[in-house]
Design a protein around this motif. Structure first.
Motif, PDB file in Angstrom:
ATOM      1  N   GLY A 124      39.408  40.821  38.529  1.00  0.00           N
ATOM      2  CA  GLY A 124      39.956  40.537  39.851  1.00  0.00           C
ATOM      3  C   GLY A 124      39.004  40.812  41.005  1.00  0.00           C
ATOM      4  N   GLU A 141      36.154  29.087  41.737  1.00  0.00           N
ATOM      5  CA  GLU A 141      36.943  27.924  42.110  1.00  0.00           C
ATOM      6  C   GLU A 141      36.256  26.648  41.643  1.00  0.00           C
ATOM      7  OE1 GLU A 141      38.371  25.754  46.218  1.00  0.00           O
ATOM      8  OE2 GLU A 141      37.799  27.846  46.262  1.00  0.00           O
ATOM      9  N   ARG A 181      36.620  38.793  45.890  1.00  0.00           N
ATOM     10  CA  ARG A 181      38.038  38.992  46.202  1.00  0.00           C
ATOM     11  C   ARG A 181      38.181  40.357  46.841  1.00  0.00           C
ATOM     12  NH1 ARG A 181      41.964  37.430  41.537  1.00  0.00           N
ATOM     13  NH2 ARG A 181      43.228  36.705  43.251  1.00  0.00           N
ATOM     14  N   SER A 225      36.390  35.592  42.311  1.00  0.00           N
ATOM     15  CA  SER A 225      37.179  34.416  41.951  1.00  0.00           C
ATOM     16  C   SER A 225      36.212  33.253  41.782  1.00  0.00           C
ATOM     17  CB  SER A 225      38.232  34.105  43.010  1.00  0.00           C
ATOM     18  OG  SER A 225      37.625  33.780  44.238  1.00  0.00           O
ATOM     19  N   ILE A 282      31.800  30.765  43.582  1.00  0.00           N
ATOM     20  CA  ILE A 282      32.162  32.132  43.215  1.00  0.00           C
ATOM     21  C   ILE A 282      32.266  32.933  44.504  1.00  0.00           C
ATOM     22  CG2 ILE A 282      31.454  34.197  41.957  1.00  0.00           C
ATOM     23  CD1 ILE A 282      29.841  32.274  40.140  1.00  0.00           C
ATOM     24  N   SER A 283      33.375  33.606  44.678  1.00  0.00           N
ATOM     25  CA  SER A 283      33.556  34.394  45.894  1.00  0.00           C
ATOM     26  C   SER A 283      34.114  35.775  45.549  1.00  0.00           C
ATOM     27  CB  SER A 283      34.478  33.673  46.876  1.00  0.00           C
ATOM     28  OG  SER A 283      35.727  33.395  46.271  1.00  0.00           O
ATOM     29  N   VAL A 286      35.614  38.242  37.204  1.00  0.00           N
ATOM     30  CA  VAL A 286      36.765  37.382  37.510  1.00  0.00           C
ATOM     31  C   VAL A 286      38.010  37.937  36.813  1.00  0.00           C
ATOM     32  CG1 VAL A 286      37.781  35.089  37.148  1.00  0.00           C
ATOM     33  CG2 VAL A 286      35.428  35.294  38.010  1.00  0.00           C
ATOM     34  N   ARG A 287      37.872  38.309  35.529  1.00  0.00           N
ATOM     35  CA  ARG A 287      39.015  38.883  34.793  1.00  0.00           C
ATOM     36  C   ARG A 287      39.492  40.183  35.431  1.00  0.00           C
ATOM     37  NH1 ARG A 287      35.686  37.709  30.534  1.00  0.00           N
ATOM     38  NH2 ARG A 287      35.331  39.903  30.075  1.00  0.00           N
TER      39      ARG A 287
END
Length: 90
Positions: A44, A49, A88, A47, A85-86, A41-42
């Protein structure tokens, strides 16, 4: 392939799998898998949500992701929260 990259690959290819399932497949603990997701996530690549509205009114005991009343998802100070969690796309 490192466990870190395996986590990313599993999330990318395993639609609807829980983080517990993914952690088992990769051979790491739930906590290690959460840390690896946080890393991606950090960076990129993923992501996360907050989907708190999706939590059952009965709390973790009524959640299919729960484990004997313990959260099966992420948690925060005011209670559990379901995370989506998806991947990006660049």
């Amino acid at each position: 392939m490192s466990a870190l990259r395996q986590i990313l690959k599993e999330i990318t290819t395993s639609r609807g799998a829980s983080l517990d399932e993914i952690a088992r497949r990769v051979g790491v603990s739930r906590e290690e898998a959460e840390s690896m997701v946080d890393y991606w996530v950090r960076k990129g690549r993923l992501s996360a949500e907050d989907m708190a509205a999706a939590c059952p009114s009965g709390g973790c005991g009524g959640c299919p992701q729960g484990d004997h009343g313990k959260p099966g998802c992420g948690t925060r100070r005011d209670g559990p929260v379901l995370l989506a969690i998806s991947v990006r796309r660049p």
